[in-house]
Design an enzyme around this catalytic site. Sequence first.
Site, PDB file in Angstrom:
ATOM      1  N   ASP A   1     109.716  90.541-115.631  1.00 50.28           N
ATOM      2  CA  ASP A   1     109.669  91.000-114.028  1.00 50.28           C
ATOM      3  C   ASP A   1     110.481  92.348-114.006  1.00 50.28           C
ATOM      4  O   ASP A   1     111.163  92.583-114.833  1.00 50.28           O
ATOM      5  CB  ASP A   1     110.231  89.793-113.086  1.00 50.28           C
TER       6      ASP A   1
ATOM      7  N   ASN B   1     118.921  78.899-108.691  1.00 51.87           N
ATOM      8  CA  ASN B   1     117.943  78.211-107.690  1.00 51.87           C
ATOM      9  C   ASN B   1     116.777  77.741-108.319  1.00 51.87           C
ATOM     10  O   ASN B   1     115.829  77.124-107.835  1.00 51.87           O
ATOM     11  CB  ASN B   1     117.394  78.972-106.527  1.00 51.87           C
TER      12      ASN B   1
ATOM     13  N   HIS C   1     114.599  79.421-110.285  1.00 52.61           N
ATOM     14  CA  HIS C   1     113.386  80.268-110.461  1.00 52.61           C
ATOM     15  C   HIS C   1     113.279  80.569-112.043  1.00 52.61           C
ATOM     16  O   HIS C   1     114.211  80.628-112.751  1.00 52.61           O
ATOM     17  CB  HIS C   1     113.719  81.707-109.470  1.00 52.61           C
TER      18      HIS C   1
ATOM     19  N   GLU D   1     109.915  82.274-107.271  1.00 54.74           N
ATOM     20  CA  GLU D   1     110.967  81.608-106.286  1.00 54.74           C
ATOM     21  C   GLU D   1     110.933  80.347-105.976  1.00 54.74           C
ATOM     22  O   GLU D   1     109.363  79.881-105.954  1.00 54.74           O
ATOM     23  CB  GLU D   1     111.461  82.634-105.300  1.00 54.74           C
TER      24      GLU D   1
HETATM   25  P1  PGA Z   1     120.670  85.672-115.743  1.00 57.18           P
HETATM   26  O1  PGA Z   1     119.573  85.539-115.050  1.00 57.18           O
HETATM   27  O2  PGA Z   1     120.093  85.381-117.268  1.00 57.18           O
HETATM   28  O3  PGA Z   1     121.386  87.003-115.828  1.00 57.18           O
HETATM   29  O4  PGA Z   1     121.632  84.755-115.552  1.00 57.18           O
HETATM   30  C1  PGA Z   1     118.663  84.696-115.073  1.00 57.18           C
HETATM   31  C2  PGA Z   1     117.725  84.493-113.815  1.00 57.18           C
HETATM   32  O5  PGA Z   1     118.179  84.836-112.726  1.00 57.18           O
HETATM   33  O6  PGA Z   1     116.467  84.460-114.223  1.00 57.18           O
END
Ligand code: PGA
Length: 251
Positions: free
Chosen positions: A69, A136, A138, A143
């Site tokens: 992404d 959350n 995602h 999302e």
């Molecule tokens: P992070 O992000 O690896 O920095 O914890 C994970 C995400 O939000 O998909």
Amino acid sequence: MPIRIDRHPDPNRWARAVADLWQTRQEMNPALRLCLPAGLTPVPIYARIGQAVNAGRLSFRQTRVFLLDEYGGLDPDDPGRCANMLRRFLLDPVDLPADGFQAPDVDAADIPAACQAWDTALAPGLDLVLLGIGSNGHVGMNEPGTPAGIGSHRAALAIETITASARYLSHDRFPTWGITVGLRQLLAAREVWLLACGMAKADIVARLVASKPTPALPASWFHEHPNCRLILDADAAARLPPSHASAGSTG
Ligand code: PGA
């Protein structure tokens, strides 16, 4: 079939186990089509993969890497852009050819056309996908509320995701949208690893393991994937119910 759970006693052994497993996959198929995230979770894994390449134990010469992404609205050279993070932590130190890395064109004037082009690039399918998990639930920028059948798309970021982006940025012009590989493409991948390390992920991991597949928790769709592992260190696994106490590897 519920997700297979692999647990490792500490972050070091967790990172080593994931990097070792990755190396076996790439040895079996040097032309692996890999989908990789930015974010903090995979950084220690990427460091080990870089060391393996430096030591001549692994090569990316035939590998194809697709970015999971990317944020919209940030300058192309912003260090907080996902592609720039992935370059810094993994791609620059390895021997991937310049055309071996592809990312969605978030700077395009026509974003729907950019998503279509991204769908085309992804169409031959993905062999292995690594995913972090947002607080959350995602995966990528899919999302809560995102339909499971969706391809790559422009995603409006949830407030938790916008807040979390501050960890990657040196300014407060937080992104509010991005382009993500869609749940359809992630669920069609041959193999998926959901990665979580540290206490900050313990609650969402417990929710994910207890949840039926639901749009409210996008990572929960992977309970239906035939070849998905949830790979945890002890802290990320700390709030799992006792019934999962003996699940998986101990590294
Ligand atoms: P992070 O992000 O690896 O920095 O914890 C994970 C995400 O939000 O998909």
